[in-house]
Design a protein around this motif. Structure first.
Motif, PDB file in Angstrom:
ATOM      1  N   GLN A 114      17.771   3.899   9.670  1.00 48.81           N
ATOM      2  CA  GLN A 114      18.031   3.674   8.253  1.00 48.81           C
ATOM      3  C   GLN A 114      18.595   2.268   8.050  1.00 48.81           C
ATOM      4  N   GLY A 115      17.715   1.275   8.192  1.00 49.96           N
ATOM      5  CA  GLY A 115      18.142  -0.112   8.102  1.00 49.96           C
ATOM      6  C   GLY A 115      18.437  -0.676   9.483  1.00 49.96           C
ATOM      7  N   GLU A 116      18.728  -1.962   9.525  1.00 51.61           N
ATOM      8  CA  GLU A 116      18.942  -2.647  10.803  1.00 51.61           C
ATOM      9  C   GLU A 116      20.044  -2.018  11.636  1.00 51.61           C
TER      10      GLU A 116
ATOM     11  N   VAL B 254      11.541  11.861   3.336  1.00 54.04           N
ATOM     12  CA  VAL B 254      12.840  12.534   3.293  1.00 54.04           C
ATOM     13  C   VAL B 254      13.401  12.592   4.712  1.00 54.04           C
ATOM     14  N   SER B 255      14.716  12.658   4.819  1.00 55.53           N
ATOM     15  CA  SER B 255      15.371  12.687   6.125  1.00 55.53           C
ATOM     16  C   SER B 255      16.159  13.973   6.297  1.00 55.53           C
ATOM     17  N   PHE B 256      16.525  14.256   7.542  1.00 53.70           N
ATOM     18  CA  PHE B 256      17.331  15.413   7.887  1.00 53.70           C
ATOM     19  C   PHE B 256      18.657  14.923   8.460  1.00 53.70           C
ATOM     20  N   PRO B 257      19.777  15.494   8.028  1.00 50.40           N
ATOM     21  CA  PRO B 257      21.076  15.015   8.506  1.00 50.40           C
ATOM     22  C   PRO B 257      21.296  15.250   9.991  1.00 50.40           C
ATOM     23  N   ASP B 258      20.646  16.287  10.536  1.00 50.27           N
ATOM     24  CA  ASP B 258      20.791  16.570  11.966  1.00 50.27           C
ATOM     25  C   ASP B 258      19.655  17.472  12.412  1.00 50.27           C
TER      26      ASP B 258
ATOM     27  N   SER C  50      11.371  -1.116   8.304  1.00 54.66           N
ATOM     28  CA  SER C  50      11.008  -1.170   6.895  1.00 54.66           C
ATOM     29  C   SER C  50      10.018  -0.063   6.530  1.00 54.66           C
ATOM     30  N   PRO C  51      10.241   0.618   5.407  1.00 54.31           N
ATOM     31  CA  PRO C  51       9.298   1.639   4.949  1.00 54.31           C
ATOM     32  C   PRO C  51       8.187   1.081   4.063  1.00 54.31           C
ATOM     33  N   LEU C  52       8.111  -0.241   3.969  1.00 57.28           N
ATOM     34  CA  LEU C  52       7.093  -0.881   3.127  1.00 57.28           C
ATOM     35  C   LEU C  52       5.874  -1.255   3.975  1.00 57.28           C
TER      36      LEU C  52
ATOM     37  N   VAL D  42       0.821  -1.212   0.000  1.00 62.27           N
ATOM     38  CA  VAL D  42       0.000   0.000   0.000  1.00 62.27           C
ATOM     39  C   VAL D  42       0.854   1.262   0.000  1.00 62.27           C
ATOM     40  N   HIS D  43       2.008   1.209   0.665  1.00 64.39           N
ATOM     41  CA  HIS D  43       2.849   2.396   0.774  1.00 64.39           C
ATOM     42  C   HIS D  43       4.317   2.007   0.777  1.00 64.39           C
ATOM     43  N   ASN D  44       5.125   2.782   0.029  1.00 66.16           N
ATOM     44  CA  ASN D  44       6.569   2.571  -0.017  1.00 66.16           C
ATOM     45  C   ASN D  44       7.254   3.888   0.359  1.00 66.16           C
ATOM     46  N   GLY D  45       7.709   3.964   1.613  1.00 70.69           N
ATOM     47  CA  GLY D  45       8.291   5.196   2.110  1.00 70.69           C
ATOM     48  C   GLY D  45       9.563   5.632   1.414  1.00 70.69           C
ATOM     49  N   THR D  46      10.251   4.719   0.733  1.00 70.64           N
ATOM     50  CA  THR D  46      11.475   5.103   0.038  1.00 70.64           C
ATOM     51  C   THR D  46      11.185   6.053  -1.116  1.00 70.64           C
TER      52      THR D  46
END
Length: 302
Positions: A231-233, A198-202, A267-269, A190-194
């Motif tokens: 961001q992953g395991e 968006v992310s922020f470095p800090d 997971s972003p899925l 239903v949704h794929n966050g990738t």
């Protein structure tokens, strides 16, 4: 939406002085001298071939000079435009110490009426995207052909995901949310966050982004649409948000309400946990993925 542990309904939720000076390119010249002209005329008659050769060389030099001047002028213009495209933020002196709660308090986010929770237009999302590129990541590209008011390309490029955004009537709370555009089968992606998050470095990049938004109402929305995610395991924990309608997915009040869940806590899925009928609201839980450990990323809650 701040992704909190308790059930929430997040769908509801500079001027800069111009320091550039006019650049004037001055071209030099000489005074006209009638005596010099007469002498020059005689020399032409005496040695026409030499004069032609000199004229040819002078012409080449003139062309090279004009080309160099034109190039320099073009380069100067490019630099000016680039400088104008980077407005200076009017930041408070203590901006680096602003906490999450202070943003919400100073921007009066806690006292917004339900009428303030309107669905975003393409222009609204574009403002947020432009601000992100300007103050967070100059290299980021938002190039999905699906407009953010419809989501993003879930499978085939140009084909949006199987839901749409809708705002409830004020009598029903006036919340914004996501609703199935067709029947969705159990186990369906239903949704794929990738493709949307968006992310922020800090934390300071996040602060600059909030201060850079053209409307304070947008800042309030972003505080509702913020979470932290690994961001992953074994990856770092990052502040996250999104600039499409996918950000409007709400949290179910009970486990029976939930019909969409991520594959895992990193997971972003997101998949349908049961069959979902057309028109039914999509609901998830923020416990699994959308938590907000703000202290861990340096933003601090209060």
């Amino acid at each position: 939406m701040i992704r909190a542990k308790q059930p929430q309904r997040h769908g509801s939720t500079s001027s800069r002085p111009n320091h550039n000076k006019d650049i004037t390119i001055k071209f030099g010249g000489g005074n006209y001298d009638s005596q010099s002209k007469k002498k020059h005329s005689k020399s032409v008659a005496a040695n026409p071939q030499g004069i032609l050769a000199k004229s040819f060389v002078a012409g080449i030099v003139l062309l090279l000079f004009m080309g160099r001047t034109h190039f320099q002028s073009q380069s100067t213009t490019t630099k000016l435009n680039l400088k104008q495209a980077l407005p200076k933020l009017d930041l408070p002196k203590d901006w680096q110490s602003w906490t999450f709660k202070r943003f919400k308090t100073e921007f009066q986010c806690y006292h917004r009426p339900s009428s303030a929770f309107e669905l975003y237009t393409v222009e609204d999302f574009q403002m947020m995207r432009d601000t992100y590129i300007q103050y967070v990541d100059r290299s980021y590209k938002f190039d999905d052909p699906v407009p953010p008011t419809e989501g993003y390309s879930l499978h085939v490029k140009g084909t949006p995901q199987p839901y749409h955004a809708k705002k409830q009537h004020v009598a029903d709370g006036g919340q914004r949310g996501l609703y199935a555009s067709r029947d969705i089968h159990k186990g369906e992606l239903v949704h794929n966050g990738t493709k949307s998050d968006v992310s922020f470095p800090d934390a300071n990049a996040y602060r600059r982004f909030i201060f850079g938004l053209p409307k304070r109402e947008m800042g309030c929305d972003v505080t509702e649409w913020t979470w932290t995610q690994k961001q992953g395991e074994n990856g770092p924990l990052k502040l996250m948000t999104g600039f499409t309608i996918s950000i409007l997915i709400n949290e179910g009040w009970t486990d029976d309400d939930v019909n969409v869940l991520p594959e895992s806590d990193v997971s972003p899925l997101f998949y349908a946990t049961r069959d979902i009928q057309k028109g039914e609201e999509l609901l998830t839980t923020y416990e699994t993925l959308y938590s907000a450990d703000l202290d861990a990323v340096g933003l601090m809650w209060a």
